[in-house]
Design an enzyme around this catalytic site. Structure first.
Site, PDB file in Angstrom:
ATOM      1  N   GLY A  14       0.766  -1.237   0.000  1.00 19.62           N
ATOM      2  CA  GLY A  14       0.000   0.000   0.000  1.00 19.62           C
ATOM      3  C   GLY A  14       0.795   1.285   0.000  1.00 19.62           C
ATOM      4  N   PRO A  18       8.563   7.399  -5.575  1.00 19.49           N
ATOM      5  CG  PRO A  18       9.438   9.522  -5.243  1.00 19.49           C
ATOM      6  CD  PRO A  18       9.185   8.228  -4.529  1.00 19.49           C
ATOM      7  N   GLY A  21      14.948   8.590  -9.233  1.00 21.50           N
ATOM      8  CA  GLY A  21      15.613   9.204  -8.096  1.00 21.50           C
ATOM      9  C   GLY A  21      17.062   9.517  -8.356  1.00 21.50           C
ATOM     10  CG  LEU A  22      20.827  12.309  -6.877  1.00 19.69           C
ATOM     11  CD1 LEU A  22      21.207  12.680  -8.308  1.00 19.69           C
ATOM     12  CD2 LEU A  22      21.047  13.492  -5.940  1.00 19.69           C
ATOM     13  N   GLY A  23      20.817   8.725  -7.323  1.00 17.23           N
ATOM     14  CA  GLY A  23      21.729   7.820  -6.641  1.00 17.23           C
ATOM     15  C   GLY A  23      22.848   8.595  -5.981  1.00 17.23           C
ATOM     16  CE1 TYR A  53      25.994   2.428  -1.752  1.00 15.82           C
ATOM     17  CE2 TYR A  53      24.327   4.138  -1.904  1.00 15.82           C
ATOM     18  CZ  TYR A  53      24.788   2.878  -2.242  1.00 15.82           C
ATOM     19  OH  TYR A  53      24.044   2.084  -3.089  1.00 15.82           O
ATOM     20  CG  HIS A 109      23.613  -2.609   0.479  1.00 20.39           C
ATOM     21  ND1 HIS A 109      24.266  -1.468   0.855  1.00 20.39           N
ATOM     22  CD2 HIS A 109      23.685  -2.636  -0.867  1.00 20.39           C
ATOM     23  CE1 HIS A 109      24.720  -0.838  -0.220  1.00 20.39           C
ATOM     24  NE2 HIS A 109      24.381  -1.527  -1.277  1.00 20.39           N
TER      25      HIS A 109
END
Length: 283
Positions: A14, A18, A21-23, A53, A109
């Site tokens: 539910g 978006p 997107g921006l990595g 990251y 991940h």
């Protein structure tokens, strides 16, 4: 397929996110903070990071200073396999680093090689959803059979599977599986993992459509119904990467790109990679 940079797609359970997107992989410091602000001005509403990251704190600063309300932004982060034994610690670390109240999407991940630890980590992520710390639970770099194990044990379909995917490595089986399950398949490394200059076809198509080779490649992803998260910290390129909605590739050209599939990829093996090259920073 989305028709605007900020358009949302439906997820299992539910929720929505978006479709573009921006990595933030391999982006750091004030350069990343500024890139998030530029992306927000361009219409981006999703930002993808991970503990691995080492930039969650900078992503958080970018989100807090980009001029958007928290509810307008979708932030995705990820739990590294070496944290599967103590997943609550990994989650607390990400929440503290981001400092944006909650995480929209929290993903395992990599599957890791310890099946029972993977189950414990997944249970923790599901509990975080129940407690409001996370909006939706997902996975990254999982094969269909590894996702099925989670579904069979917990009865919950991951909202997202983020994998290496590009025309050289389209992962057809995973595409079909995720489509059947309603899982949003997100492509990391969508632009041939930086090797696009080695693909003459993309230059030829770029000239035909009066677009860049990168735009043609990203458009192929969108027309496949995939989510893409191209990374850039360059203001012009951030805008260019999102300018994908004023043209469409023909069926013939889509098929020509499909034919580039050769199995060439750059990431690890989801059955063997244990993530032992990174440990959660001590804070």
């Amino acid at each position: 397929m989305i028709h605007a940079v900020g358009e949302k797609i439906d997820l299992p359970g539910g929720q929505q996110m978006p479709g573009f997107g921006l990595g933030c992989y391999k982006a750091q410091g004030e350069e990343l903070v500024q890139a998030i602000r530029w992306a927000a001005q361009t219409g981006y509403r999703m930002f993808d990071t991970a503990t691995r990251y080492l930039n969650e704190d900078q992503v958080g600063r970018g989100i807090r200073s980009c001029g958007l309300e928290r509810e307008q932004v979708c932030v995705v982060s990820k739990l590294w396999p070496t944290s599967f034994e103590r997943p609550q610690e990994g989650l607390r670390y990400s929440l503290r680093q981001l400092d944006i109240g909650y995480i929209d999407g929290y993903l395992l991940h990599w599957p890791g090689t310890d099946r029972e630890a993977r189950f414990r980590a997944w249970e923790t992520v599901l509990e975080a959803v129940e407690h409001g710390q996370v909006r939706f639970a997902g996975v990254s770099n999982f094969l269909p059979e590894q996702i099925e194990e989670l579904i069979e044990k917990f009865g919950v379909v991951p909202a997202v599977n983020q994998v290496e995917l590009h025309p050289w490595y389209p992962q057809w089986e995973t595409q079909v599986y995720c489509r059947q399950r309603g899982i949003a398949l997100t492509a990391w490394g969508p632009i041939f993992r930086g090797h696009i200059d080695e693909v003459p076809l993309m230059q030829q198509l770029a000239e035909r459509y009066h677009k860049s080779p990168v735009q043609v490649t990203l458009r192929w992803h969108l027309q496949k119904g995939l989510v893409v998260i191209p990374k850039s910290t360059n203001r012009e390129r951030i805008a260019e990467n999102a300018a994908l909605f004023d043209f469409a590739l023909s069926e013939t050209d889509m098929a020509a790109i499909d034919a580039l599939a050769c199995g060439r990829h750059f990431g690890g093996d989801p059955r063997q990679y244990d993530g032992s090259d990174f440990l959660l920073p001590v804070q």
